[in-house]
Design an enzyme around this catalytic site. Sequence first.
Site, short mmCIF file in Angstrom:
data_model
loop_
_atom_site.label_atom_id
_atom_site.label_comp_id
_atom_site.label_asym_id
_atom_site.label_seq_id
_atom_site.Cartn_x
_atom_site.Cartn_y
_atom_site.Cartn_z
N CYS B 35 0.81 -1.22 0.00
CA CYS B 35 0.00 0.00 0.00
C CYS B 35 0.84 1.26 0.00
O CYS B 35 0.34 2.35 -0.21
CB CYS B 35 -0.92 0.03 1.21
SG CYS B 35 -2.20 -1.21 1.13
N ASP B 37 2.39 2.57 2.63
CA ASP B 37 2.71 3.02 3.98
C ASP B 37 2.21 2.04 5.03
O ASP B 37 1.24 1.33 4.83
CB ASP B 37 2.23 4.46 4.29
CG ASP B 37 0.85 4.75 3.75
OD1 ASP B 37 0.07 3.80 3.57
OD2 ASP B 37 0.55 5.93 3.52
N CYS B 61 5.81 8.08 3.48
CA CYS B 61 6.31 9.39 3.05
C CYS B 61 6.46 10.31 4.26
O CYS B 61 6.18 9.94 5.40
CB CYS B 61 5.36 9.99 2.03
SG CYS B 61 3.71 10.20 2.67
N CYS B 105 -2.91 9.59 5.63
CA CYS B 105 -1.86 9.37 6.64
C CYS B 105 -2.42 9.56 8.05
O CYS B 105 -2.08 8.82 8.97
CB CYS B 105 -0.70 10.34 6.43
SG CYS B 105 0.17 10.10 4.88
#
Lengths: 386, 293
Positions: B35, B37, B61, B105
Amino acid sequence: MNKTVYFDNNATTKVAPEVLAAIEPYFCELYGNPSSMHTFGGQVGHNIRDARQQTADLLGCEPEEIVFTGCGTESDNAAIKGAIAAQPNKRKIITSRVEHPAVLQVCRDLEAEGYTLAEIGVDSQGSLDIDQLEEELDESVALVTIMHANNETGVVFPIEQIAEMVTSRGIIFHTDAVQTAGKIPLDMKESSIDLLSISGHKLHAPKGVGALYIRKGTRIKPFIVGGHQEANRRAGTENVPGIIGMGKACELAKDNIEDENTRVKDLRDRLEQQVVAKCSNCWVNSKEAPRLPNTSNISFEYIEGEAILLMLDQLGICASSGSACTSGSLEPSHVLRAMGVPFTAAHGSIRFSLSRYNTAEEIDYLAEHIPAVIEKLRELSPFAKK
Amino acid sequence: MWEYTDKLREHFFNPRNVGEIENPDGLGDVGSLACGDALRLTFKLDENGRIKDARFKTFGCASAIATSSVLTEMMKGKTLEEAEKITNKDIADYLGGLPEQKMHCSVMGREALEAAIENYRTGGQKKHELEGKVVCTCFGVTEEEIERIVAENNLTTTEQVTNYCKAGGGCGGCLGEIEKIIENVQGQQAHKKPTPTHTRPKKLTNLQKINLIQQTINEQIRPALRAHGGNIELIDVESDKVIVAFREMCAQCHLAEFTMKEVVESKLREFVSEGIVVEEEEQSARQPHKHRE
């Protein structure tokens, strides 16, 4: 080192100082329209003719076979749509899975309009499946468009072999040579390529100018109409400074092609050797395939590309990544996925692309600082082995 | 280049609480390499039941790393009841905001926190699991998760849903379903909008019908096949009989027959006409095709 270390030359390049000097008079002094009847404008037409000759010399073709465009993407669009429109009875297009979007998206849009599209795959090194291409060639094919070299990995396809295979069957062949012009010698007189796209800003000309080579006799319908410019093949008042810059840049590229393949290639090899020696769990993608002399695509396992780029940015180093996060999409590079690069490494791929303006000191600066960046991100990663 | 806040950049370059607690009271693992992350969150409680220590390890990231870092800061000193009230929006706000495309995130942070608390409450037994029906197969996102994200963040478009939890960001085959979920959730909330439901056209000329079939293949069918390396081509239309050919990976796939009925035919019936029957072109019917591994 406080300056910018620029390793992103496949994205765009610095305008060569000689090019800038050549362009400069065309803004405030020689600003006439080459189509005008007066001498003031007409003289500019002569200079465009010179630029066309310089561009033709780089490609080894006749000046009449060069059409100046607004960019490489426009050249690709014009070539594909123009060739298709000129042959309404043929309904199939062949391309590769690793093309730049300027080609791939155009082909997929045509597929949505009802054209049959075949996308040729690549192996784990990024080399094209020539057998599959040959199988797909039949009498319904209007156009084959396969890039000369890949912008992400630098892999160079055997373009003359492909062009010969395609054109000997009476099919038009286009190639996107945006990454190769000035790096690999091109000679259209000895070639079977019908259409070839190049871009100014990838070879030290300014942004906003490109060119399309159209072999004499190739049927192609104009893409932008409404004016007689470029022999009725691309309407619109010429981007005079851009075209002059393109001509000068092509002249310089021809002179520097050996330097690109010796000194720049040595710098690239030095970069790869040092980075791979100093960082663990990394490798060079497509190392076994024929590659451009300036491009290196390195995968760092278990860490993510955008994070690497930001840390390099902090050090003044510019590069790019095939990770999902950098593109704003959620999936990593379609090129690396087509090659079957595992996810552990596709998200952590970094492309370094050099130019003749890079130096050995810059390579050493990167090699000195990148191990700490990789180490720091590995410490953060739940997947990195202790 | 992303527009990151100074606070986010600061947490990325100097992340707090990196690592993994040995013998933690709670452990949450979310995301995956595929995926792009992933986050492992661990915490330890003090004698009063407050979070004494929290540590993270993140693959991802800059914004994934920064959101993990602030999450550990926000958790510390809280009881589990207080900690579980932290929403993805709280995390994003703490950083002075996230770029819209990076909101997922903050959602990953909240999910890891919940997973770690659940892990503690089940005595270390339970790890994070997907519950309910999976809507987005590319990123493994369930209906329940999408409903919750839509409600908590008051999302109204599929693009937002993709930004917040990635669902729909791969092949795009589930975007229609996500749209229905948004309509359902937003319909239940106060500002109810009339939901535009999809209707089949009543009457079509032959040309319009062929165009609609082509459009349905382009928009509803091909993206899902392409995600698995396959493709489909419209060969002919004879009244209600639609003839197609499978290409690339589909051409050698033993599930193609299933795909034909369950995906191609049902989509064309839904979008074009009830009576459509799909057939595979005979002469090209799945000749073995040479493919590289």
